[in-house]
Design an enzyme around this catalytic site. Structure first.
Site, PDB file in Angstrom:
ATOM      1  N   LYS A 116       0.818  -1.211   0.000  1.00 28.68           N
ATOM      2  CA  LYS A 116       0.000   0.000   0.000  1.00 28.68           C
ATOM      3  C   LYS A 116       0.859   1.271   0.000  1.00 28.68           C
ATOM      4  CE  LYS A 116      -4.316  -1.660   2.243  1.00 28.68           C
ATOM      5  NZ  LYS A 116      -4.664  -2.756   1.519  1.00 28.68           N
ATOM      6  N   GLU A 200      -3.204   7.454   7.223  1.00 26.64           N
ATOM      7  CA  GLU A 200      -3.796   8.398   6.274  1.00 26.64           C
ATOM      8  C   GLU A 200      -5.061   8.973   6.890  1.00 26.64           C
ATOM      9  OE1 GLU A 200      -4.337   5.875   2.842  1.00 26.64           O
ATOM     10  OE2 GLU A 200      -6.302   5.229   3.482  1.00 26.64           O
ATOM     11  N   ASN A 235     -15.393  -3.534   6.907  1.00 26.92           N
ATOM     12  CA  ASN A 235     -14.525  -3.301   5.756  1.00 26.92           C
ATOM     13  C   ASN A 235     -14.479  -4.467   4.774  1.00 26.92           C
ATOM     14  OD1 ASN A 235     -13.787  -0.715   6.688  1.00 26.92           O
ATOM     15  ND2 ASN A 235     -12.345  -1.658   8.083  1.00 26.92           N
ATOM     16  N   GLU A 275      -8.983   0.728  -6.684  1.00 31.45           N
ATOM     17  CA  GLU A 275     -10.003   1.089  -5.691  1.00 31.45           C
ATOM     18  C   GLU A 275      -9.856   2.548  -5.256  1.00 31.45           C
ATOM     19  OE1 GLU A 275     -10.926  -3.167  -3.553  1.00 31.45           O
ATOM     20  OE2 GLU A 275      -9.668  -1.766  -2.446  1.00 31.45           O
ATOM     21  N   GLU A 288      -6.052   1.535  -3.251  1.00 33.99           N
ATOM     22  CA  GLU A 288      -5.093   0.479  -3.562  1.00 33.99           C
ATOM     23  C   GLU A 288      -5.486  -0.126  -4.900  1.00 33.99           C
ATOM     24  OE1 GLU A 288      -5.268  -3.151  -1.418  1.00 33.99           O
ATOM     25  OE2 GLU A 288      -7.438  -3.174  -1.290  1.00 33.99           O
ATOM     26  N   ASN A 290      -5.834  -3.829  -6.855  1.00 34.80           N
ATOM     27  CA  ASN A 290      -5.830  -5.280  -6.745  1.00 34.80           C
ATOM     28  C   ASN A 290      -5.451  -5.854  -8.100  1.00 34.80           C
ATOM     29  OD1 ASN A 290      -6.667  -5.240  -4.026  1.00 34.80           O
ATOM     30  ND2 ASN A 290      -8.774  -4.921  -4.678  1.00 34.80           N
ATOM     31  N   PHE A 348     -23.057 -12.882  12.996  1.00 42.83           N
ATOM     32  CA  PHE A 348     -22.338 -13.378  11.827  1.00 42.83           C
ATOM     33  C   PHE A 348     -21.238 -14.382  12.180  1.00 42.83           C
ATOM     34  CE2 PHE A 348     -24.300  -9.367  10.765  1.00 42.83           C
ATOM     35  CZ  PHE A 348     -24.881  -9.610   9.539  1.00 42.83           C
TER      36      PHE A 348
HETATM   37  P1  ADP Z   1      -8.012  -3.930   1.916  1.00 39.82           P
HETATM   38  O1  ADP Z   1      -6.697  -4.201   1.285  1.00 39.82           O
HETATM   39  O2  ADP Z   1      -8.159  -4.620   3.220  1.00 39.82           O
HETATM   40  O3  ADP Z   1      -9.154  -4.112   0.968  1.00 39.82           O
HETATM   41  P2  ADP Z   1      -8.474  -1.087   1.588  1.00 39.82           P
HETATM   42  O4  ADP Z   1      -7.433  -0.049   1.694  1.00 39.82           O
HETATM   43  O5  ADP Z   1      -8.980  -1.402   0.229  1.00 39.82           O
HETATM   44  O6  ADP Z   1      -7.950  -2.383   2.321  1.00 39.82           O
HETATM   45  O7  ADP Z   1      -9.707  -0.649   2.513  1.00 39.82           O
HETATM   46  C1  ADP Z   1     -10.808  -1.482   2.729  1.00 39.82           C
HETATM   47  C2  ADP Z   1     -12.006  -0.633   3.104  1.00 39.82           C
HETATM   48  O8  ADP Z   1     -11.737   0.171   4.262  1.00 39.82           O
HETATM   49  C3  ADP Z   1     -12.438   0.365   2.056  1.00 39.82           C
HETATM   50  O9  ADP Z   1     -13.319  -0.201   1.140  1.00 39.82           O
HETATM   51  C4  ADP Z   1     -13.098   1.455   2.862  1.00 39.82           C
HETATM   52  O10 ADP Z   1     -14.414   1.079   3.202  1.00 39.82           O
HETATM   53  C5  ADP Z   1     -12.306   1.474   4.147  1.00 39.82           C
HETATM   54  N1  ADP Z   1     -11.241   2.487   4.122  1.00 39.82           N
HETATM   55  C6  ADP Z   1      -9.964   2.297   3.765  1.00 39.82           C
HETATM   56  N2  ADP Z   1      -9.256   3.430   3.872  1.00 39.82           N
HETATM   57  C7  ADP Z   1     -10.089   4.380   4.302  1.00 39.82           C
HETATM   58  C8  ADP Z   1      -9.949   5.779   4.622  1.00 39.82           C
HETATM   59  N3  ADP Z   1      -8.797   6.416   4.513  1.00 39.82           N
HETATM   60  N4  ADP Z   1     -11.048   6.430   5.043  1.00 39.82           N
HETATM   61  C9  ADP Z   1     -12.221   5.795   5.174  1.00 39.82           C
HETATM   62  N5  ADP Z   1     -12.416   4.506   4.913  1.00 39.82           N
HETATM   63  C10 ADP Z   1     -11.369   3.790   4.470  1.00 39.82           C
HETATM   64 MG    MG Z   2      -9.469  -3.121  -0.722  1.00 44.49          MG
END
Ligand code: ADP
Ligand code: MG
Ligand code: ADP
Length: 636
Positions: A116, A200, A235, A275, A288, A290, A348
């Site tokens: 990341k 962040e 998440n 994403e 990020e 994928n 769940f």
């Molecule tokens: P992963 O690799 O676990 O998928 P992500 O960075 O894609 O991690 O984040 C997963 C989820 O977490 C996102 O879809 C969002 O809902 C939430 N999220 C991630 N970063 C932030 C942020 N800076 N602010 C608010 N929500 C976030």
């Molecule tokens: Mg993600």
């Protein structure tokens, strides 16, 4: 072109890849662990190779075993699916060395995007908007607190190697940062073997919107529009859709352009997903990338008409993309529900067992409406503790979003699964949620709409009328059928009252009178002698005894009600309501009032494990006295 494809995966995604390979005339090889000996993907493939014990770390994750399976069977390419080895650059490199095609991007792109922190740096260089934050590893809690202060609260602490929603913490204050830093770091270490974390800005009430990209080995990259995946629990995605109800053409274009720019920056040459999170004002920030086929890819396939696995196989074998950006159009609306083996009513918790009954809804394309199921299980199969609890993806497609949602609601109502608990009741309730239907969503949606978790709905209002009518009608059909039995003793025909009292659990009684011998039939509810107003309901169906789903119309509206027979009545499932319903004559109902109630057995001296798990430690021994609240054992 690829001649023989090995699928280094299991479950629904292995089956989905095999389906496309077969259509393209490519031979297929499945790999399977001991737990998957009888799994669907093994039967679907032309050949199958056993690769070891149930634990993924000893089978699906072992590169050498997968590579020797490919050599043994003469497979010239490997599709990794998602999860397992799909985002493992070392695997992609090892395949290159072994002269086997990796159906995915080049190892450098995987490496660059797998982290990341690194990918955010790359994105910033490619002029892609990233979430405001600190582009570096944070070493100490003190440093974390200082940086969080600079960014401004709330902040999110994230594992650089993270995935699947793991290793993330939100912090609203310096105390929470210090605490979140420690727990994020330790979770990152145990989940990914990498304890680097960064910070962040936490975007409040964001939407998760991602762009599907597609590249080839000739420098072409296009995007296939977006998917919105804001409906998440902890998440993790629960519902996904395409297109997003929130984006306008301009924002879509801008996000697509940034996703393509980022992909080009790493010479991206396969299907991938960029994403973003999007705030209320449609500002979007890169999260990020994928570097694989995404779970929710079917919604994109339905709105673009493309087969993403086919595209991946084509570009992996060196072909240039056959479509240009201008050829991509998004038509209609698609929704995906992830069906998990988990008990929504018990927070769940995971649930496992045999698929005693597995009857998906009717899958078809009719009048512009499509119902698609991607699954890797079948009736009689087993859901084990070893792998991801997702057992199927139900996808609907229609000209408009609301039609796709309604179709999903009906398909979920008709989806019969017995043998363990699953989240269909929860999904069925979501389909009737007004905020979801209006597209008024964010990643906080589930937490906001279900603040105390999910409690299964009870029969009320219209749903109660439908359930009472269906139960009374089934009783009515059964009575009529019995009266038609031949060879009965001759006598005067007996007239029975058609009035029934229908008990919908918890002593809730409704008076129902069904008239008519064949469908359509009319039922009168409430009225005379009750404290409910009288109303009539017209029911039409072709249902007959033995069918698990009562499909038909109620006052012209399509319904699907699941029927399971029980003593004195039926157990019905509809719109997430699951209720045993008993049907009585008036006389029986009067007797019922004086019948003793069967008491529940006293289970206070038994310890029942709330979920399948592993006993990590045992704190007591046989014969020992224990008191309430004492720890007996720890289960993972
Ligand atoms: P992963 O690799 O676990 O998928 P992500 O960075 O894609 O991690 O984040 C997963 C989820 O977490 C996102 O879809 C969002 O809902 C939430 N999220 C991630 N970063 C932030 C942020 N800076 N602010 C608010 N929500 C976030
Ligand atoms: Mg993600
Ligand atoms: P149907 O085919 O109409 O359901 P049943 O045999 O179930 O006929 O009878 C309906 C109800 O009529 C019974 O639940 C019972 O209350 C009453 N009933 C039926 N036969 C008798 C009987 N011989 N004596 C008294 N009540 C009867």
């Amino acid at each position: 072109m690829i001649k023989k494809l090995l699928i280094a995966n299991r479950g629904e995604i292995a089956c989905r890849i095999i389906r496309t390979a077969k259509r393209l005339g490519i031979e297929t090889v499945a790999v399977y662990s001991e737990a998957d000996r009888d799994a669907l993907h093994v039967y679907m493939a032309d050949e199958a190779v056993a690769i070891g014990p149930a634990a993924a770390a000893q089978s699906y994750l072992v590169m050498d075993k997968i590579i020797s399976a490919a050599k043994e069977t003469g497979a010239d390419a490997i599709h990794p699916g998602y999860g397992f080895l799909s985002e493992n650059a070392a695997f992609a490199k090892a395949l290159k060395k072994a002269g086997i095609i990796f159906v995915g991007p080049n190892p450098k792109a995987i490496e660059a995007m797998g982290d990341k922190i690194e990918s955010k740096k790359l994105a910033a260089d490619a002029k892609v908007s990233t979430v405001p934050g600190h582009l570096g590893v944070i070493k100490t809690p003190q440093e974390a607190v200082r940086i969080a202060g600079d960014i401004g609260y709330p902040v999110m602490i994230k594992a650089s190697a993270g995935g699947g929603g793991k290793g993330m913490r939100i912090a609203y204050s310096s105390d929470e940062v210090a605490e979140g830093f420690a727990s994020s770091q330790s979770e990152a270490k145990s989940s990914f073997g990498d304890d680097r974390v960064f910070i962040e800005k936490f975007i409040e009430e964001p939407r998760h919107i991602e762009i599907q990209v597609l590249g080839d080995k000739h420098g072409n990259v296009i995007h296939l529009g977006e998917r919105e995946c804001s409906i998440q629990r902890r998440n993790q995605k629960v519902l996904e859709e395409a297109p997003s109800p929130f984006l306008d053409a301009m924002t879509r274009e801008a996000m697509g352009a940034e996703a393509v720019a980022l992909s080009k920056a790493v010479n991206y040459d396969s299907a991938g997903t960029v994403e973003f999170i999007v705030d209320k004002d449609k500002n979007f920030y890169f999260l990020e990338m994928n570097t694989r086929l995404q779970v929710e890819h079917p919604v994109t396939e339905l709105v673009t008409g493309l087969d993403l696995v086919e595209q991946m196989l084509n570009v992996a074998s060196g072909k240039a993309l056959s479509i240009k950006q201008k050829d991509v159009t998004l038509t209609g609306s698609a929704i995906e529900s992830r069906i998990y083996a988990e008990d929504p009513a018990r927070n769940f918790l995971p649930s496992t067992g045999r698929l005693v009954r597995f009857r998906p809804p009717k899958l078809s394309t009719e009048n512009g409406i499509t119902t698609r199921l991607d699954t890797g299980v079948e009736e009689g199969g087993e859901i084990s503790v070893y792998y991801d609890p997702m057992i199927a993806k139900l996808v609907t497609y229609a000209p408009t979003r609301i039609e796709a949602i309604d179709e999903m609601g009906r398909a979920l109502d008709a989806f019969t699964i017995d043998g363990f608990r699953h989240n269909i009741p929860f999904l069925a309730v979501l389909m009737r949620n007004e905020r979801w239907r209006d597209g008024d969503i964010s990643t906080k949606f589930i937490a906001e709409e279900f603040p105390d978790g999910f409690s299964p709905p009870v029969p009320e209002g219209r749903v109660r009328d439908v359930l009472a009518t269906v139960a009374a009608t089934i009783d009515h059909l059964s009575n009529n059928r019995r009266r038609m039995i031949t060879q009965q003793m001759y006598g005067e025909p007996v007239c029975f009252s058609e009035v029934r009292l229908v008990e919908l659990g918890g002593g809730d009684m409704v008076r129902v009178q069904v008239e008519g011998r064949d469908f359509p039939m009319t039922a009168t509810l409430g009225g005379e002698g009750t404290d409910e107003p009288e109303r009539t309901v017209t029911l039409d169906s072709n249902w007959w005894f033995g069918e698990p789903v009562f499909e038909g119309t109620v006052d012209g509206e399509l319904v699907a009600v699941q029927v399971r027979s029980i003593l004195n009545g039926v157990h019905l499932t509809y719109h997430g309501v699951e209720v045993p319903i008993r049907v009585f004559t008036e006389r029986e109902a009067n007797y019922l009032a004086v019948m003793p109630v069967k008491e529940k057995p006293d289970m206070s001296k038994f310890l029942l494990c709330p979920m399948p798990g592993l006993i990590v430690s045992l704190a007591v021994e046989e014969g020992q006295d224990v008191s309430a609240g004492e720890t007996l054992c720890v289960i993972e």
